[in-house]
Each structure stands twice: as structure tokens, then as C-alpha cells.
Design an enzyme around this catalytic site. Structure first.
Site, mmCIF file in Angstrom:
data_model
loop_
_atom_site.group_PDB
_atom_site.id
_atom_site.type_symbol
_atom_site.label_atom_id
_atom_site.label_comp_id
_atom_site.label_asym_id
_atom_site.label_seq_id
_atom_site.Cartn_x
_atom_site.Cartn_y
_atom_site.Cartn_z
ATOM 1 N N LYS A 176 -0.094 7.951 7.917
ATOM 2 C CA LYS A 176 0.921 7.161 8.614
ATOM 3 C C LYS A 176 1.254 5.923 7.777
ATOM 4 C CE LYS A 176 0.795 3.889 11.554
ATOM 5 N NZ LYS A 176 1.994 3.107 11.055
ATOM 6 N N GLY A 228 -5.866 -2.840 6.792
ATOM 7 C CA GLY A 228 -4.947 -3.723 7.488
ATOM 8 C C GLY A 228 -5.657 -4.959 7.983
ATOM 9 N N SER A 229 -5.131 -5.542 9.031
ATOM 10 C CA SER A 229 -5.672 -6.797 9.533
ATOM 11 C C SER A 229 -7.021 -6.579 10.213
ATOM 12 C CB SER A 229 -4.694 -7.428 10.526
ATOM 13 O OG SER A 229 -4.685 -6.697 11.743
ATOM 14 N N THR A 230 -7.807 -7.649 10.246
ATOM 15 C CA THR A 230 -9.096 -7.576 10.916
ATOM 16 C C THR A 230 -8.924 -7.351 12.411
ATOM 17 O OG1 THR A 230 -10.162 -8.934 9.230
ATOM 18 C CG2 THR A 230 -11.216 -8.879 11.391
ATOM 19 N N ALA A 232 -6.524 -5.635 13.959
ATOM 20 C CA ALA A 232 -6.249 -4.210 14.168
ATOM 21 C C ALA A 232 -7.487 -3.375 13.876
ATOM 22 C CB ALA A 232 -5.087 -3.769 13.284
ATOM 23 N N GLY A 233 -8.272 -3.788 12.865
ATOM 24 C CA GLY A 233 -9.496 -3.067 12.542
ATOM 25 C C GLY A 233 -10.488 -3.069 13.683
ATOM 26 N N GLU A 250 -10.961 -1.237 5.740
ATOM 27 C CA GLU A 250 -10.810 -2.239 4.684
ATOM 28 C C GLU A 250 -9.859 -3.286 5.235
ATOM 29 O OE1 GLU A 250 -9.252 -4.537 2.199
ATOM 30 O OE2 GLU A 250 -8.170 -2.764 1.488
ATOM 31 N N CYS A 284 -5.135 -8.538 0.208
ATOM 32 C CA CYS A 284 -6.329 -8.866 0.986
ATOM 33 C C CYS A 284 -7.412 -9.491 0.126
ATOM 34 C CB CYS A 284 -6.855 -7.621 1.687
ATOM 35 S SG CYS A 284 -7.133 -6.218 0.581
ATOM 36 N N GLU A 382 -6.675 -16.034 7.066
ATOM 37 C CA GLU A 382 -5.913 -15.331 6.024
ATOM 38 C C GLU A 382 -4.429 -15.612 6.204
ATOM 39 O OE1 GLU A 382 -6.169 -11.024 3.873
ATOM 40 O OE2 GLU A 382 -6.055 -11.003 6.070
#
Length: 481
Positions: A176, A228-230, A232-233, A250, A284, A382
Site C-alpha cells: 500500500k 511511518g510515524s510512531t 501510527a506504529g 520502522e 526519519c 520529530e
């Protein structure tokens, strides 16, 4: 204008289930440069079904690793022929300077394909060990159907950190792409088809966040690989944890570049152009916290301000451009919000600030803050743009303390005339990778983060192992008749 009206599912170009489209906007001109279908949960269901069929009943996981390596090597060769096209597409869709696209955005994914094709030929897919009751075969098998969810900043690079090892492992994949940067994935799909990857092994559906969550939670997916972002992780980790689904994450970073008291400042500043500001600061692993010894603080501040203030900002398609626009208006607003915040927190703008370099396009002036404390939000959060913070330290122990005083631990660097001294400092910094007098991501070595920077590793043999299950087959001879 690049327009596509199909999705790549089951080895062919399939009509989407819905009628929605994703418009790709040039960050430089703010004009539409492409359109693709906006994937729906129904499209994800079809893609997962195709991947499931390819894994459960197709030839790919049943081929030998060398046979799979041959196909991936063909894909690598085809990719090498289209490096210029990939570079131009990525620059058009997300604003990466064309020089950076030619240096990294396009060639690094090709190197990953070639690397993992070679690794598959020598990797220990099976090994024999002595067991307590007899010999044991330790076998490594593909994890299954992989959901690969990638961001917009280095779309092909991140795609290949997942796709290349998954393919040689014998997995099938539903990719995706981010809605901001779907165009490069269409060129990849053409090459996958041309290389002879069996139907259903690679499926590509561009879509937004809600459809992405449908993919993550899909019962037909065995592993999720996300960059992606933390924030979303954390959501993805929660879903995968509830389902006991494999995942690798990651995530974000706030990496520290430690400038030692013996560092050559001219060489250090030249190295920080890439290490700290690669891809317009949208990386990142960018070294955005610059740690300077108290005794050389003013000298470092002057050198850093001169370097950042002298960068060429402009049209990303110009080979002379060093800093292009940010990917979207929301990103421009976010970064400018942090510049305002830094001023409110009492930091001093040494160069840059809120005056935009261009009236059109989502540009932000490359900015350096001085008089920064590591407790300020601009030093802890970030920003994901061309904004650096300069933090003083007293001695090596203090530098290590500051570098480690972060929720993140992805990248890092040490700049010194004494390489072994730099390596000793690097050993004390809790981060997944650290460079001495440079910072690059090496396809031969593991990449990933400590703490909130993620779970697991990509690249190197460790990156292949992330797509494998371990099976032990213990043998015991029957008793004599």
C-alpha cells in the site's frame, strides 16, 4: 500528467471497486501531476485473496531460493534500466531534489534487489544441529502474506526494504503506497510483471489511512511491515498484538550528531548537508540534533548557520537545488508551527525562520536554532523538515547523556579526528545505527531503532530473517524391531 485507472492485483491490471481517485499534487507548482484510483477495503480484500492464493497454492514459496533469486535478479536488472524514470517520478510527486533522487531515491532500491538476490544464494535456509535425542534440522520458511505499508518520503527505498527480502523469502505481498506518492509504484508494477514474478505474489493498492487499517487487521495477512510515524506504529502494533500477527515497525527519530572538540568543522559541515538535511529534512534518520562542545559552540554555530543559510532552495527538478519543497501544505504548516514554537520556547533563530523562500510551492526556509535545551519540544519531537537544533554539551559523558535523552533511537553520528574515539562514543549511544564522520544506510547491515523508533530490523541478513519462520525438525530413529 500521469494517470492510471487500474490497480495491480493478481498479476494483472484490475478495475477498482470504487470510483474515488487520488490526485497527486506537485509540491513545487501546487498543480495536479497525476491521478490514480483510491483503493477501498473491497480492493484490499481482492489483493489479500490474490496474495493468499499465490502463497497457499502457487509456485512461488515452493520454488528453491535460487530460483526465486533468479527472478528477483531479473527484476533488479530491469529496475537498473529505469533509474532515471524512478528519479523523475519521485521528484515530481514529492519534491525530493532531483540530485538526491538520482543519488539515493532510485539507485538504493535497485541495490537492495540485487543484494537480497545475492544473499538468497548463500543464506542458510536449512542447517543441521545436534539435538538431545538425535540430529535436528533447523529450517527457515516464509512467514506468509505480507502487508507492506510505506510512507511518502522515500517511497521506493522503503518499499524495497520490505519487498526485496519478502520476495526472496518466498512470501507474497500486498503493497500500500502512500496517497501522496503512488506514481512510482505503478512503474514498479510494470517491472514486476515484466520480470516474471508469478501472479498474486505482488499486489499494489494505493489508498488512505482507513483502508490501510483494513489491510493491517485483515485475517488473511500473516505479517505487517510498516514505516511511518510512531503514533501510527503504536496503532499498528496494538492491532497486530491483539491478533498475534508478526510485525516490523520502522518509526520516527530525533537523531543526534555529536561534534567532538577535535572535529574538522569544514568536513563536518559538508557531511551534515546530507546527514542532517537529506530529502529536504524529510527523513526519519536525519541528524537534526547537533551537539557541540561548549568550548567550540560559537564556532560550530557560525559554521552550521553559514552552511544551512547557503543552501540552494528551489525547483526540485533543477540539478543545482539542494533543498526543495515539503511534500504537502499540511507539512509546510507543521514545520512552520515548530519554528514558531522554537521561538516561543526561547531558542534563537540563527538562520532561516518563517520567511518563505518562494511564494508558490510548499517551501520552508532551512532553519537553525541556537540556545536550545534538550528539554525543549523542538529538541524532543520529530519535526520532519529542514530544521536543526544546536545543543551545547560539557564533555563526552554529557554528550552521550543528551544523545540518549530521547524517546527515539534510530540514527546517530559522531564527528571526530579520532575514529576509534568516535566508535567508543557510538557504542554508548542507544541507537540502531551510528556513523563516524558520515551517516548512510548500508544495505549490508541491519537498520532499525531502539525505543520508540521501532521494532525489528530491515536490511542485511537480519532483514531477510524478519520474513522467515524458524522450524525445528528433530529426528529419532525407531527402536529396533
Amino acid at each position: 500528467m500521469r494517470e492510471h485507472d487500474r490497480l495491480y492485483i493478481g498479476g494483472d491490471w484490475a478495475a477498482p471497486a470504487g470510483t474515488g481517485t487520488i490526485e497527486v499534487i506537485s509540491p513545487h507548482t501546487e498543480e495536479v501531476v497525476g491521478r490514480v484510483p483510491d483503493g477501498t477495503p473491497a480492493d484490499i480484500d481482492r489483493a489479500v485473496a490474490a496474495a493468499r492464493e499465490a502463497f497457499d497454492n502457487g509456485p512461488w514459496p515452493r520454488m528453491t531460493p535460487v530460483e526465486r533469486a533468479d527472478v528477483v535478479a531479473r527484476l533488479a536488472a530491469l529496475y537498473a534500466e529505469r533509474l532515471g524514470d524512478f528519479a523523475e517520478i519521485i521528484t515530481a510527486e514529492m519534491g525530493s531534489p532531483i540530485l538526491f533522487s538520482h543519488l539515493a531515491q532510485a539507485p538504493m532500491p535497485q541495490l537492495m534487489l540485487a543484494y537480497f538476490a545475492d544473499l538468497a544464494r548463500t543464506f542458510p535456509w536449512e542447517e543441521e544441529r545436534p539435538g538431545m535425542l538425535g540430529p535436528v534440522t533447523v529450517r527457515r520458511e516464509p512467514v506468509g502474506v505480507v502487508a507492506a505499508i510505506v510512507p511518502w518520503n522515500v517511497p521506493q527505498f522503503v518499499t524495497m526494504t520490505k519487498l526485496a527480502p519478502a520476495l526472496v523469502a518466498g512470501c507474497s505481498v500486498v503493497l500500500k503506497p502512500a496517497p501522496e506518492t503512488p506514481l512510482d509504484a505503478y512503474l514498479l508494477a510494470e517491472l514486476v510483471q515484466e520480470a516474471g514474478v508469478p501472479a498474486g505474489v505482488v499486489n499494489i493498492v494505493a489508498a488512505g489511512r482507513e483502508t490501510g487499517e483494513h489491510l493491517v487487521s485483515h485475517p488473511g495477512v500473516d505479517k505487517v511491515a510498516f514505516t511511518g510515524s510512531t503514533a501510527a506504529g503504536r496503532r499498528i502494533a496494538a492491532i497486530c498484538g491483539e491478533q498475534l500477527k508478526r510485525c516490523s515497525l520502522e518509526l520516527g527519530g530525533k537523531s543526534a550528531a555529536v561534534i567532538c572538540d577535535d572535529a574538522d568543522l569544514a568536513a563536518t559541515m559538508e557531511g551534515l548537508k546530507m546527514a542532517a538535511l537529506m530529502n529536504n529534512g524529510q527523513a526519519c534518520a536525519a541528524q537534526t540534533r547537533i551537539l557541540a562542545p561548549r568550548g567550540r559552540y560559537d564556532e560550530v554555530a557560525d559554521a552550521l548557520s553559514a552552511m544551512v543559510g547557503g543552501l540552494a532552495v528551489g525547483d526540485p527538478s533543477d540539478m543545482g537545488t539542494e533543498i526543495g519543497p515539503l511534500v504537502a501544505k499540511r507539512q509546510q504548516d507543521r514545520v512552520e508551527g515548530y519554528i514558531r514554537l522554537g521561538q516561543e520556547e526561547g531558542a534563537k533563530v540563527l538562520t532561516g525562520g518563517l520567511d518563505r523562500p518562494h511564494d508558490r510551492g510548499w517551501y520552508v526556509a532551512p532553519t537553525v536554532f541556537g540556545d536550545v535545551g534538550n528539554d525543549m519540544r523542538i529538541a524532543r519531537e520529530e519535526i520532519f523538515g529542514p530544521v536543526l537544533v544546536l545543543i551545547p554539551y560539557e564533555d563526552e559523558a554529557d554528550a552521550v547523556r543528551i544523545a540518549n535523552d530521547s524517546e527515539y533511537g534510530l540514527g546517530g553520528s559522531v564527528w571526530t579526528a579520532d575514529v576509534e574515539r568516535g566508535a567508543d562514543i557510538a557504542r554508548r549511544i542507544r541507537t540502531g545505527s551510528c556513523g563516524i564522520n558520515h551517516y548512510i544506510i548500508d544495505v549490508n547491515t541491519p537498520f532499525g531503532g531502539y525505543k520508540s523508533s521501532g521494532i525489528g530490523r530491515e536490511l542485511g541478513p537480519e532483514g531477510l530473517s524478519a520474513y522467515l519462520e524458524q522450524k525445528a525438525i528433530a529426528r529419532l530413529a525407531p527402536p529396533p524391531a
